[in-house]
Design an enzyme around this catalytic site. Structure first.
Site, PDB file in Angstrom:
ATOM      1  N   HIS A   1       5.885 -70.680 112.963  1.00 32.43           N
ATOM      2  CA  HIS A   1       5.114 -71.685 113.699  1.00 32.43           C
ATOM      3  C   HIS A   1       4.889 -71.067 115.077  1.00 32.43           C
ATOM      4  CE1 HIS A   1       5.096 -76.025 115.546  1.00 32.43           C
ATOM      5  NE2 HIS A   1       3.978 -75.360 115.775  1.00 32.43           N
TER       6      HIS A   1
ATOM      7  N   ASN B   1       1.742 -70.510 110.691  1.00 31.58           N
ATOM      8  CA  ASN B   1       1.786 -71.974 110.714  1.00 31.58           C
ATOM      9  C   ASN B   1       1.572 -72.468 112.139  1.00 31.58           C
ATOM     10  OD1 ASN B   1       4.349 -74.291 111.136  1.00 31.58           O
ATOM     11  ND2 ASN B   1       2.582 -74.784 109.885  1.00 31.58           N
TER      12      ASN B   1
ATOM     13  N   CYS C   1      13.464 -75.904 113.674  1.00 30.82           N
ATOM     14  CA  CYS C   1      13.393 -77.317 114.072  1.00 30.82           C
ATOM     15  C   CYS C   1      13.902 -77.501 115.500  1.00 30.82           C
ATOM     16  CB  CYS C   1      14.201 -78.187 113.120  1.00 30.82           C
ATOM     17  SG  CYS C   1      14.087 -79.926 113.573  1.00 30.82           S
TER      18      CYS C   1
ATOM     19  N   GLY D   1       0.600 -78.347 107.904  1.00 30.95           N
ATOM     20  CA  GLY D   1       1.481 -79.503 108.003  1.00 30.95           C
ATOM     21  C   GLY D   1       0.708 -80.772 108.270  1.00 30.95           C
TER      22      GLY D   1
HETATM   23  C1  LIG Z   1       6.948 -85.392 110.844  1.00 32.66           C
HETATM   24  C2  LIG Z   1       7.278 -83.919 110.798  1.00 32.66           C
HETATM   25  C3  LIG Z   1       8.421 -83.504 110.142  1.00 32.66           C
HETATM   26  C4  LIG Z   1       8.746 -82.135 110.085  1.00 32.66           C
HETATM   27  N1  LIG Z   1       9.847 -81.729 109.373  1.00 32.66           N
HETATM   28  C5  LIG Z   1      10.088 -80.406 109.217  1.00 32.66           C
HETATM   29  C6  LIG Z   1      11.125 -79.941 108.351  1.00 32.66           C
HETATM   30  O1  LIG Z   1      11.818 -80.719 107.696  1.00 32.66           O
HETATM   31  N2  LIG Z   1      11.327 -78.587 108.267  1.00 32.66           N
HETATM   32  C7  LIG Z   1      10.549 -77.684 108.969  1.00 32.66           C
HETATM   33  O2  LIG Z   1      10.746 -76.473 108.843  1.00 32.66           O
HETATM   34  N3  LIG Z   1       9.564 -78.108 109.775  1.00 32.66           N
HETATM   35  C8  LIG Z   1       9.301 -79.421 109.885  1.00 32.66           C
HETATM   36  N4  LIG Z   1       8.234 -79.827 110.649  1.00 32.66           N
HETATM   37  C9  LIG Z   1       7.360 -78.802 111.263  1.00 32.66           C
HETATM   38  C10 LIG Z   1       6.201 -78.458 110.322  1.00 32.66           C
HETATM   39  O3  LIG Z   1       6.673 -77.854 109.133  1.00 32.66           O
HETATM   40  C11 LIG Z   1       5.223 -77.480 111.010  1.00 32.66           C
HETATM   41  O4  LIG Z   1       5.911 -76.302 111.345  1.00 32.66           O
HETATM   42  C12 LIG Z   1       4.607 -78.074 112.280  1.00 32.66           C
HETATM   43  O5  LIG Z   1       4.194 -79.419 112.088  1.00 32.66           O
HETATM   44  C13 LIG Z   1       3.408 -77.231 112.753  1.00 32.66           C
HETATM   45  O6  LIG Z   1       2.421 -77.157 111.731  1.00 32.66           O
HETATM   46  P1  LIG Z   1       1.101 -78.100 111.758  1.00 32.66           P
HETATM   47  O7  LIG Z   1       0.452 -77.905 113.106  1.00 32.66           O
HETATM   48  O8  LIG Z   1       0.253 -77.616 110.616  1.00 32.66           O
HETATM   49  O9  LIG Z   1       1.579 -79.501 111.582  1.00 32.66           O
HETATM   50  C14 LIG Z   1       7.911 -81.177 110.724  1.00 32.66           C
HETATM   51  C15 LIG Z   1       6.757 -81.619 111.384  1.00 32.66           C
HETATM   52  C16 LIG Z   1       6.426 -82.966 111.396  1.00 32.66           C
HETATM   53  C17 LIG Z   1       5.144 -83.390 112.095  1.00 32.66           C
END
Ligand SMILES: Cc1cc2nc3c(=O)[nH]c(=O)nc-3n(C[C@H](O)[C@H](O)[C@H](O)COP(=O)(O)O)c2cc1C
EC number: 1.3.1.-
Length: 315
Positions: free
Chosen positions: A171, A202, A103, A224
């Site tokens: 990620h 991811n 994060c 996500g």
């Molecule tokens: C609103 C929001 C909240 C997120 N909260 C977390 C979280 O609590 N823990 C975490 O590991 N990643 C969190 N992420 C990151 C996502 O798990 C993911 O790694 C990131 O969005 C990239 O993937 P995507 O392109 O498929 O969205 C969050 C992302 C978003 C957009």
């Protein structure tokens, strides 16, 4: 559950990403209904807070049996707090423990949690080791390529593997790219031959088909943002017809009310409702109504109005 959980899981692993403020029990249930084979994670939750028995956090990570196998995601920096939090999670019936080391939020980094642990790998390894030694559950880590262009991903992944981690999710971005900068999956493909534990990719996956292309030599994919307002992303066949979506949206709202109560449930459902219509320019006129709904009946009413207006348009 045992430490071989991730190794033994049918491949490719398909997972819903943890997203704070979104992937609560109601949304996870909806995604599992679309595709029961997916693995879901809770929103990130403070190991410190849980170790002190915080009631709000226990409620935050509550789940229903249909979400199994569900993984709880914890953040923190003190190994002993994790160990205490994990005791609670084990007793609560979680299938695995995931540690947030990805994060980039300012508040999280300032407290030296999340991705900050990539600047302090020794602490990161100590956390993994303490958790792995003190639980029967599989332990995983979710992280990023790294802090900046200096790629230490291989040594970090080996370090957590040696410390007892059973899976790593990456990620494919650095810290400074937050969530929109350039993405590079190559370091993940290159990592595969260097560690034994499974790797989940991811970042930037837009559909299941897209994810199955990006998975390359890896073991799983995690989606996500593409799932927000679109739990059907976990189907190979997208659902585009709004009438077909309505019963699912209504069920989502009902689960929200059931799990969070009438007031908080509806308030928190509003952003999901906007997500459900975000790709529909025809629903533009209904956005302000959706943002103000106060109960399930009003939600049903606006959804019915949208359906009627779409039917009139296509007539
Ligand atoms: C609103 C929001 C909240 C997120 N909260 C977390 C979280 O609590 N823990 C975490 O590991 N990643 C969190 N992420 C990151 C996502 O798990 C993911 O790694 C990131 O969005 C990239 O993937 P995507 O392109 O498929 O969205 C969050 C992302 C978003 C957009």
């Amino acid at each position: 559950m045992n430490k071989d959980f991730w190794q033994n899981l049918k491949k490719p692993i398909i997972a819903l990403a943890p997203m704070d403020g979104y992937t609560d029990s109601a949304f996870r249930q909806i995604c599992k209904e679309v595709n029961p084979a997916i693995i879901v994670f809770t929103e990130f939750t403070s190991a410190d807070g849980l170790s002190h028995g915080a009631k709000t956090l226990k409620e935050k990570i509550a789940f229903v049996p249909s979400e199994q196998p569900i993984i709880v995601q914890l953040f923190g920096k003190e190994p002993q707090k994790f160990v205490e939090a994990v005791k609670y999670c084990e007793a609560a019936g979680f299938a695995g423990i995931d540690i947030n080391m990805g994060c980039p939020a300012r508040k999280v980094i300032r407290s030296e949690h999340g991705l900050a642990l990539r600047k302090d790998p020794e602490t990161a390894f100590r956390i993994v080791e303490a958790v792995a030694k003190n639980t029967k559950l599989p332990v995983s880590v979710k992280t990023r390529l790294g802090w900046d262009g200096n790629l230490d991903l291989d040594s970090f992944a080996k370090g957590i593997e040696n410390a007892g981690a059973n899976l790593i999710t990456i990620h494919a971005r650095f810290f400074k790219e937050v969530r929109f900068g350039p993405i590079d999956y190559n370091p993940l493909y290159e990592l595969k031959s260097k560690i034994k534990i499974p790797i989940i990719v991811n970042g930037g996956i837009t559909s299941l088909t897209d994810g199955l292309e990006k998975i390359g030599n890896l073991d799983g994919l995690m989606i996500g943002r593409a799932a927000l307002g679109n739990p059907w992303v976990f189907n190979l066949k997208p659902v585009t017809n709004f009438s077909e979506k309505i019963p699912v949206i209504k069920r989502h709202a009902a689960y929200m009310v059931k799990t969070k109560g009438a007031k908080a449930g509806i308030l928190q459902m509003r952003k999901h409702l906007l997500d459900y219509v975000s790709a529909m320019p025809q629903a533009k006129n209904f956005r302000s109504q959706l943002a103000r709904v106060n109960n399930l009946k009003e939600i049903d009413g606006v959804l019915a109005e949208i359906k009627t207006s779409l039917a009139a348009e296509s007539a």
